[in-house]
Design a protein around this motif. Structure first.
Motif, mmCIF file in Angstrom:
data_model
loop_
_atom_site.group_PDB
_atom_site.id
_atom_site.type_symbol
_atom_site.label_atom_id
_atom_site.label_comp_id
_atom_site.label_asym_id
_atom_site.label_seq_id
_atom_site.Cartn_x
_atom_site.Cartn_y
_atom_site.Cartn_z
ATOM 1 N N UNK A 16 0.842 -1.205 0.000
ATOM 2 C CA UNK A 16 0.000 0.000 0.000
ATOM 3 C C UNK A 16 0.874 1.251 0.000
ATOM 4 N N UNK A 17 1.844 1.259 0.900
ATOM 5 C CA UNK A 17 2.645 2.471 1.067
ATOM 6 C C UNK A 17 3.599 2.684 -0.102
ATOM 7 N N UNK B 287 -6.474 3.380 8.109
ATOM 8 C CA UNK B 287 -7.048 2.322 7.267
ATOM 9 C C UNK B 287 -6.470 2.258 5.865
ATOM 10 N N UNK B 288 -6.414 3.385 5.145
ATOM 11 C CA UNK B 288 -5.919 3.316 3.774
ATOM 12 C C UNK B 288 -4.418 3.068 3.643
ATOM 13 N N UNK B 289 -3.631 3.350 4.680
ATOM 14 C CA UNK B 289 -2.187 3.116 4.512
ATOM 15 C C UNK B 289 -1.715 1.859 5.216
ATOM 16 N N UNK C 108 1.404 4.078 -2.802
ATOM 17 C CA UNK C 108 1.017 5.457 -2.516
ATOM 18 C C UNK C 108 2.180 6.423 -2.664
ATOM 19 N N UNK D 295 -8.701 1.571 0.449
ATOM 20 C CA UNK D 295 -7.720 2.341 -0.305
ATOM 21 C C UNK D 295 -7.878 3.835 -0.008
ATOM 22 N N UNK D 296 -6.864 4.578 -0.402
ATOM 23 C CA UNK D 296 -6.883 6.030 -0.265
ATOM 24 C C UNK D 296 -7.990 6.604 -1.158
ATOM 25 N N UNK E 208 -4.466 -1.963 -5.838
ATOM 26 C CA UNK E 208 -3.271 -1.326 -5.295
ATOM 27 C C UNK E 208 -2.032 -2.139 -5.671
#
Lengths: 389, 306
Positions: free
Chosen positions: A230-231, B210-212, A234, B123-124, A260
């Protein structure tokens, strides 16, 4: 009084009947990690094993089987207790499953010393493939290093010269990095060890970005993998700097990542789209029954059911003669859902390792797509240290 | 190392710090005012994340998810206070620890039963998915949003505690709860409200994480330990202390992970530095806590008049 006596007779009769019925059934103990954050792995193993039994009509090799499931909660000491319970109280003939290496290291000896056959369907700690191998231990998975070796080989094939490595700071993480480096020929820019169960990787991601590698290789099983991917995505790096991994994005974490994770490259002994009839049937029925795609843990456990099925067919459904059953397991022929499969002298498989990408499938969902074999008929690096020939 | 990398790491530290603040503010209020050790605070954080993720998956609206996450965890906090905590105030800390440890197990198992053992997807939001440009450095927009939300929450806490009547009671309660009760304040309602406020803050932290992070059973425990360290450093019962010490801990933790292995490499050979770096980095905040306790046993910003 007379009535009571009659009741007694009925009860005794029933008890005798049920004992007789139990005496015929082959008892299989399933030991796995079913609770806690990692419980999804053991659950996949159990569900797939039961699907295998169901495919064979509730029987394996013609024998009625009774599967007794126990949860080790990822605690080695509890695993040993559960194994002892399966051996002494339930008197099982075979124990299968075992999700994590630390539990496997604790339970393998009590099980095999008690004369019970152990068919591991996930954990493959290195000592058990080499000097610590046992005639009573079979595996349908792999030696831990092999997964990482396949990605090291892939990094060569893809022409990456400078690679940055990350793994959690514990034995499996260190094994992962050394397995990768055994095959990778280029330059390792840095190897970074992070705390086990670290939630945030922003610091590490900023550092690796500054190092400008051709690709990165990570080993982050379970929730750590979800966090990291995820990170990484992002931070805008996924797609820019290729992310190679093993046991990071798998059947249990992909549902938490979905799009993702698009573009992550993994090294895996299994992919749900491997093209053979047994895998088609397995994937289709697994999806139908459990409403999710099977992971590699599921596939290996389904293979374990098929292996036991083939072995019991050889012994005529009898499990009471251990030597006969052991010999049958060693020579059993079954069709693995993951493609070519045969046992090495240490009773670990010689098998293919694939490059599996996360990409969109025909229905537009993020799924695993097999991109070909990276290591063909691969044997682990330790089988020569095993005394069995 | 370049300046921009250093600045990014400082932002990362700040972001971790404000997240820790949102968790530790509630923890320190409940501990400081009711003298209640709430180990289940991490579970409120986890449930906040799950509520938000589940709502986000259904409605596709981050605002609705935020609402559900915050209101849900506040309501849960209120219920826990009425059903469990209120019965335990008069008993000693060991009973608090045992009961709230039981709650951790209960909520982990509950989350697993309801949402499954695998991590849950979140997700973001689309609008925050890119990066932003901060004085020439590109930084994740979502992480920047966490910093903004955290600072707004801190400002809100400051105004609530220092500028309102409820805040006056909270301050008085953390200095001397017996006198506050004797003055005829409905202490039961105040306690429940503080508990719910703390839970709502944990819910905001869960929502923003939550999103990260991986939304999964047990996600509250590792961060709870850090939050405990934060309130010990800051001084138990002090929200201001929690704010400053959360920022300090966030920056120390991030800087340790980022720079310590690099610094060690200057003195040690590569393989030793690789082994010692992460071990030392994970110990860093504990060492810092020990140092603070040795010099100021009440924490950096103790509540006065105790």
């Amino acid at each position: 009084m007379k009535l009571k006596l009659n009741n007694m007779v009925v009860v005794l009769g029933l008890a005798a009947c049920s004992l007789a019925a139990q005496a015929q059934a082959v008892k299989i103990g399933f030991l796995g990690t079913l609770s806690g954050p990692a419980g999804a792995l053991g659950q996949d193993q159990y569900d797939a094993f039961m699907l295998g039994v169901e495919h064979m009509g509730g029987k394996l090799g013609g024998a009625t089987v009774q599967v007794i499931k126990e949860d080790d909660q990822l605690k080695p000491d509890l695993g040993v207790q559960m194994a002892q319970k399966l051996i002494e109280k339930d008197k099982v003939n075979i124990i299968t499953g075992v999700t994590f290496s630390n539990v496997m290291m604790a339970v393998h000896k009590p099980i095999t010393d008690a004369g019970v056959l152990l068919v591991g369907s996930n954990a493959g700690p290195t000592p058990l493939t080499g000097k610590g191998c046992s005639p009573m231990f079979f595996s349908t998975s792999w030696n831990n290093d092999s997964l990482h070796e396949s990605m090291g080989q892939y990094a060569n094939d893809a022409g990456y010269k400078k690679v940055y490595l990350l793994a959690p700071n514990y034995q499996a993480g260190k094994d992962a990095i050394s397995g990768f480096k055994r095959f990778f020929k280029g330059q390792v820019l840095d190897e970074v060890y992070t705390q086990v169960n670290q939630p945030d990787y922003s610091a590490e991601i900023a550092q690796l970005q500054a190092a400008k590698p051709d690709a990165i290789y990570v080993f982050y099983p379970g929730g750590m993998g979800v966090n990291f991917v995820k990170q990484y995505q992002q931070a805008g790096l996924l797609g820019k700097v290729p992310l190679l991994s093993t046991s990071t994005v798998d059947g249990t974490t992909l549902p938490a990542l979905k799009d993702i994770a698009l573009g992550v490259v993994t090294g895996s002994p299994y992919s749900p789209d491997i093209d053979n009839p047994q895998n088609k049937k397995f994937v289709e029925d697994f999806k139908k029954k459990y409403n999710r795609s099977p992971s590699l843990y599921a596939a290996q456990s389904y293979d374990a059911a098929m292996l036991i099925n083939a072995a019991l067919a050889k012994t005529g459904g009898k499990a009471d003669n251990k030597d006969a059953l052991r010999a049958a397991l060693k020579t059993a022929e079954f069709k693995s859902v993951a493609g070519p499969f045969k046992f090495n002298t240490n009773q670990f498989p010689i098998r293919n390792f694939y490059r599996v990408d996360v990409a969109k499938d025909a229905s537009g969902q993020a799924a695993f797509v097999n991109k070909g074999v990276v290591l063909k008929d691969h044997a682990d690096a330790y089988y020569k240290e095993c005394a069995m020939k | 190392m370049s300046l921009s990398l250093f600045l990014i790491q400082m932002l990362n530290g700040l972001q971790l710090g404000v997240l820790l603040f949102m968790l530790s503010a509630g923890l320190t209020l409940v501990f400081g005012i009711m003298n209640f050790v709430n180990l289940a605070h991490g579970s409120l954080y986890m449930m906040g994340a799950y509520f938000a993720a589940a709502a986000y998956a259904r409605t596709d609206s981050f605002l609705l998810a935020a609402l559900v996450g915050i209101v849900g965890s506040a309501a849960l906090g209120f219920a826990i206070e009425r059903i469990v905590a209120a019965r335990l105030y008069a008993r000693d800390h060991l009973d608090h620890v045992l009961a709230t440890f039981g709650l951790i197990l209960f909520f982990n198992e509950l989350a697993r039963t309801v949402w499954g053992a695998s991590p849950y997807y979140m997700n973001v939001p689309q609008a925050l998915s890119g990066t932003i440009n901060l004085l020439g450095i590109s930084y994740s927009a979502y992480r920047f949003a966490i910093i903004v939300v955290g600072l707004l929450v801190a400002l809100g806490c400051y105004l609530l505690i220092n500028k309102t009547r409820v805040g006056m009671l909270i301050r008085a309660g953390s200095s001397n709860p017996t006198i506050v009760a004797a003055l005829g304040v409905n202490i039961k309602l105040l306690n429940a409200a503080i508990f719910a406020l703390g839970a709502a803050l944990a819910g905001v932290a869960g929502l923003m994480s939550g999103p990260i992070l991986s939304v999964q059973p047990g996600m509250g425990e590792p961060i709870l330990i850090t939050a405990m360290i934060v309130i010990v450093i800051g001084g138990i019962g002090s929200v201001r202390g929690a704010f400053y010490s959360a920022l300090i801990v966030g920056v120390i933790d991030t800087a340790g992970r980022a720079f310590l292995p690099m610094i060690l490499r200057e003195f040690l050979d590569r393989s030793t530095a690789q082994a010692a770096g992460p071990a030392l980095a994970s110990m860093l905040i504990c060492i810092f806590m020990a140092a603070v306790l040795a010099l100021k046993p009440q924490g950096l910003f103790p509540v006065k008049n105790q």
